[in-house]
Design a protein around this motif. Structure first.
Motif: not given
Length: 575
Positions: A286-294, A321-324, A337-346, A364-367
């Protein structure tokens, strides 16, 4: 999902070994009437010939600009269809007054069995969300397919824009039913199929009307025993999720969660996801923003059961993902954007963190936006903000303050009688996250401290019968901008209480989209009223006639006075 597994879920594992899955997939239906001039196509799901754009992966197109359409007709002679007559139509989605356009197709290209069409949105095309219909006819044979809410026509792809994240509605999940059924689903038992809390979220998102919405998984409950007491099949649950998606009147982009991907004895959740919603992972700009949906539930099918709720990205997807990310190096902002919290343990954590975080850091992913844990959280690593957003409709995570009481209170805390459907007195609540992007930077993403999301059941709009007036009420602590749609048949009108953004007219009715600023804890009334017409201006030609006539009269009078003066002077000389 939660950090621990309930006793009921553990006991149900043994039941799964002896009880077959109840409910079967719905039988296929025919899409086209059976006659000599039409090919018969059996419905495989909501996604048939059209592969892009979809209601779950739409195209946002500026007025007067082209967009791509991908159609699967690989079973037919490509050369024959390439010479045929294509017809592309847009019609407004869910409008009381429907507006349609036939779009010219500027080019057709065949790639890998898919027809790639380029169609042009007219410059005068109204700003709205449209259903897309594509048909091709050749020698009396017609093939036609449609996708609802697949194309959003806008006046401009903006530098500054807003999107909303909604996650974890869990339709047909037993835990969703436990959350105060009378207030969550309405008074009628059958409303369980149409989660009232999720519907409330949809209503509020539509009222705020962002540029688009991101839905990050867990749309359904899953197989037995999660689907108790309904015992609905995965197919029926996906039908519910698909129907609820169509209630958004803004473009929506989807990715699956673990509940969407569970494998049962009769169906594969991810196969059904592809049938109803399309690709499991993709990207868009969207314009200069790039969204990766995993797809963060990328396990082999034998590992995809409710006893394994953890996240994983497989090697093939990780390579993509790397190529994108490499192709998006020039993007102003990058969102993952992904469903699971990538920082969650257990047990509910994210496996294979190292290669994932290496890509995040190098690119350099923003969010990074996630759901799954049913709570809001905010963390920063280097220059990347990691957010999780609370569920919009099911049980929440109270671990931090109710850990001693354990899993029972995690599931049942909200089952006790309450005066309101979404109380804020607890640590967590239902909500959705609004993210504002301005000049390639993040302007805001939190309702309050700790990266909180906007709580639901605190924003509403009521319309008059003729929709010429709207009353917007906010119980939120922050100001909010909303958009309402008013109707009028008056030729001359003005808006009171808001600012008109755009107007379109269908069948003599003017449909006015208005922006309204709503202060904290206040209500605002916006209204379209008739105004007296201004006096019609005198045509310029009449002005010219009057002016020339006046000049002629003045000159004539001047001439007559001059002649009279000369005669009088002549008479004086003679006397």
């Amino acid at each position: 999902m939660y950090r621990t597994v309930s006793v009921g879920f553990l006991l149900s594992v043994s039941l799964l070994l002896f009880l077959p899955f109840l409910g079967s997939a719905a039988q296929d239906e025919t899409r086209l009437d059976q006659n000599d001039s039409h090919r018969i196509r059996t419905i495989e799901g909501p996604i048939n010939e059209i592969k892009f754009p979809l209601s779950s992966r739409p195209a946002i197109v500026q007025q007067g600009c082209p967009f791509q359409i991908k159609v699967d007709l690989s079973s037919l002679d490509e050369e024959l269809l390439n010479a045929g007559c294509w017809n592309v139509t847009l019609s407004t989605a869910y409008d009381e007054y429907v507006e349609s356009y036939i779009l010219p197709v500027s080019s057709i290209e065949v790639k890998g069995g898919l027809f790639n069409l380029e169609a042009m949105v007219p410059k005068e095309g109204s700003i709205d969300l449209y259903n897309l219909t594509v048909a091709v006819t050749r020698e009396g044979e017609t093939i036609e397919d449609s996708q609802p809410r697949a194309v959003s026509v806008v006046s401009k792809i903006k530098d500054s824009f807003t999107f909303i994240q909604v996650t974890d509605p869990h339709c047909w999940d037993i835990r969703t039913m436990l959350v105060s059924p009378g207030k969550t689903f309405g008074e009628k038992w059958e409303n369980f199929t149409k989660s009232e809390a999720y519907n409330e979220t949809i209503r509020e998102v539509n009222l705020i009307h962002p540029d688009f919405v991101l839905l990050t998984g867990d749309f359904i409950g899953g197989p037995f025993p999660i689907n108790i007491p309904s015992l609905k099949s995965l197919e029926d649950q996906y039908k519910t999720a698909y129907d609820l998606l169509q209630r958004f009147d803004v473009p929506a982009y989807l990715i699956p969660g673990n509940h969407d991907g569970y494998f049962s004895l009769s169906a594969d959740g991810l196969k059904l996801y592809e049938k109803y919603f399309g690709e499991l992972f993709y990207s868009f700009d969207y314009n200069d923003a790039h969204f990766v949906m995993l797809n963060s539930y990328d396990w082999p099918y034998l590992r995809r059961s409710f006893i394994n709720a953890g996240g994983k990205i497989g090697e093939d997807q990780l390579e993509w993902f790397e190529e994108n990310l490499e192709s998006a190096q020039k993007a102003g902002t990058v969102f993952v954007c992904l469903h699971h919290d990538s920082l969650e343990e257990g047990l509910h954590g994210f496996r294979g963190k190292d290669p994932f975080f290496d890509l995040i850091d190098r690119s350099n992913v923003t969010m990074v936006l996630a759901g799954h844990v049913h709570k809001d959280s905010e963390r920063a690593i280097n220059d990347t903000v990691f957010l999780t957003t609370t569920s919009c409709a099911t049980t929440l995570s109270y671990d931090r303050h109710l850990r001693i009481l354990g899993e029972v209170l995690n599931y049942l805390t909200l089952s006790f009688p309450r005066e309101e459907p979404n109380p804020l007195k607890y640590d967590q609540y239902w909500g959705f996250r609004q993210v504002k992007v301005k000049d390639n930077g993040i302007e805001s993403y939190a309702y309050g401290e700790g990266g909180r999301s906007i709580p639901t059941y605190r924003l509403s709009a009521n319309y008059s019968e003729g929709r010429e007036k709207a009353l917007i009420k906010s119980e939120l602590e922050n100001p909010l901008e909303v958009k309402v749609e008013l109707h009028t048949e008056d030729e001359n009108y003005r808006i009171i209480g808001g600012e008109m953004l755009w107007e379109r007219e269908v069948d003599g009715v003017k449909i006015l989209t208005c922006r309204v600023e709503v202060p904290p804890n206040e209500q605002v009334e916006v209204e379209v009223v008739e105004v007296a017409p201004m006096p019609k201006p005198v045509p310029l030609t009449l002005y010219r006639v009057i002016l020339l006539s006046s000049i002629a009269i003045v000159l004539l009078v001047y001439y007559l006075l001059k002649v009279r003066k000369r005669r009088m002077e002549g008479k004086k000389r003679e006397s």
